[in-house]
Design a protein around this motif. Sequence first.
Motif, short mmCIF file in Angstrom:
data_model
loop_
_atom_site.label_atom_id
_atom_site.label_comp_id
_atom_site.label_asym_id
_atom_site.label_seq_id
_atom_site.Cartn_x
_atom_site.Cartn_y
_atom_site.Cartn_z
N GLU A 1 0.83 -1.19 0.00
CA GLU A 1 0.00 0.00 0.00
C GLU A 1 0.87 1.25 0.00
O GLU A 1 1.89 1.30 0.67
CB GLU A 1 -0.91 0.00 1.23
CG GLU A 1 -1.91 1.11 1.28
CD GLU A 1 -2.82 1.01 2.50
OE1 GLU A 1 -3.64 1.92 2.70
OE2 GLU A 1 -2.69 0.02 3.25
N VAL A 2 0.48 2.24 -0.79
CA VAL A 2 1.20 3.51 -0.85
C VAL A 2 0.30 4.60 -0.27
O VAL A 2 -0.86 4.74 -0.68
CB VAL A 2 1.60 3.86 -2.29
CG1 VAL A 2 2.32 5.20 -2.33
CG2 VAL A 2 2.47 2.77 -2.89
N TYR A 3 0.81 5.35 0.68
CA TYR A 3 0.06 6.44 1.30
C TYR A 3 0.31 7.70 0.48
O TYR A 3 1.45 8.14 0.31
CB TYR A 3 0.53 6.61 2.74
CG TYR A 3 -0.05 7.79 3.48
CD1 TYR A 3 -1.38 8.16 3.34
CD2 TYR A 3 0.75 8.54 4.34
CE1 TYR A 3 -1.91 9.24 4.03
CE2 TYR A 3 0.24 9.62 5.05
CZ TYR A 3 -1.09 9.97 4.88
OH TYR A 3 -1.60 11.03 5.56
N THR A 4 -0.73 8.30 -0.05
CA THR A 4 -0.60 9.52 -0.85
C THR A 4 -1.34 10.67 -0.17
O THR A 4 -2.36 10.47 0.50
CB THR A 4 -1.16 9.31 -2.27
OG1 THR A 4 -2.56 8.99 -2.20
CG2 THR A 4 -0.42 8.19 -2.99
N VAL A 5 -0.81 11.88 -0.36
CA VAL A 5 -1.43 13.08 0.20
C VAL A 5 -1.35 14.20 -0.83
O VAL A 5 -0.54 14.16 -1.77
CB VAL A 5 -0.72 13.54 1.50
CG1 VAL A 5 -0.86 12.50 2.59
CG2 VAL A 5 0.75 13.85 1.23
N ALA A 6 -2.17 15.21 -0.64
CA ALA A 6 -2.13 16.40 -1.49
C ALA A 6 -1.09 17.38 -0.95
O ALA A 6 -0.77 17.37 0.25
CB ALA A 6 -3.51 17.06 -1.51
#
Length: 205
Positions: free
Chosen positions: A36-41
Motif C-alpha cells: 500500500e502507498v500512502y498519498t497526500v495532497a
Amino acid sequence: TGQLVGLVSDRDLARVHRLKAAARRTILIGELMPDEVYTVAPQTPIADVVDQMAREKYGSAVVVDRGQPFGIFTTVDACRALAELVPNDAKLGAFMTPAPDTIGHQQTLAVAHELMRKHAFRHLPVLENGTVVGVLSARDVSAIGRLDSTDERALEVWQAMSRDLLTAGPRAGMRRVLQRMAQQKFGSTIVLDRGDVVGILTTVD
C-alpha cells in the motif's frame, strides 16, 4: 506520465544485498514494494500527515498533485520537523517505548514474524550473548515473505537484520536523537542503559 504503483526506499535496496544469498536468485523491485502507498495532497498539513504515518505505520507519504507524483515526505522529514518542535530539555526516556521485546540472532525469521504479528511490533533489537548486534524491522521480514524461494523457518534473524543501528541513553536529549535519526536516515534508536536494552524509539513513536 504513468500510474503510481509502489515505492522503494534506499533501505529496501540495502535489503537486496542481505536477501540475495537467501533467495539464491535475482530479486525484482516489485517484490520489495509495500502493498500500500500512502498519498497526500501538497496542501495537507504536516501534523495530519505525521499523525497518519504514525497511526498506520507508514514509512513515507507520496505527495500527489493532479494524479502525478509531486514529492515525497518520509520519516526522515518527519524527524527533522519534529526536532524543531521538541523542547530543548526533553529527554529520550520520556518518549521511548520502554522494555521492548528482543530476539536472539539465531532465532528463525518465523519466530520473529510471529512475535511481531502478535504484539504489532515494527522493530526488534537483535541480541548475541546479551549484546545488541542489530535490529530487525517488519519490512525486513515482509520482504523475505514475498520471496517464493525462501522459507522463514529455515532462515535465521542475522541473515535479514540490519547491523547499522543508532543507540542512545535514556537521558539523551530528544531533539539531538531526532536530528541524528534524520541526518543518518535511521528508522529507530535503541535505548541502552549500562549495556541493557531499556527502550526503543521508532519513527512511529
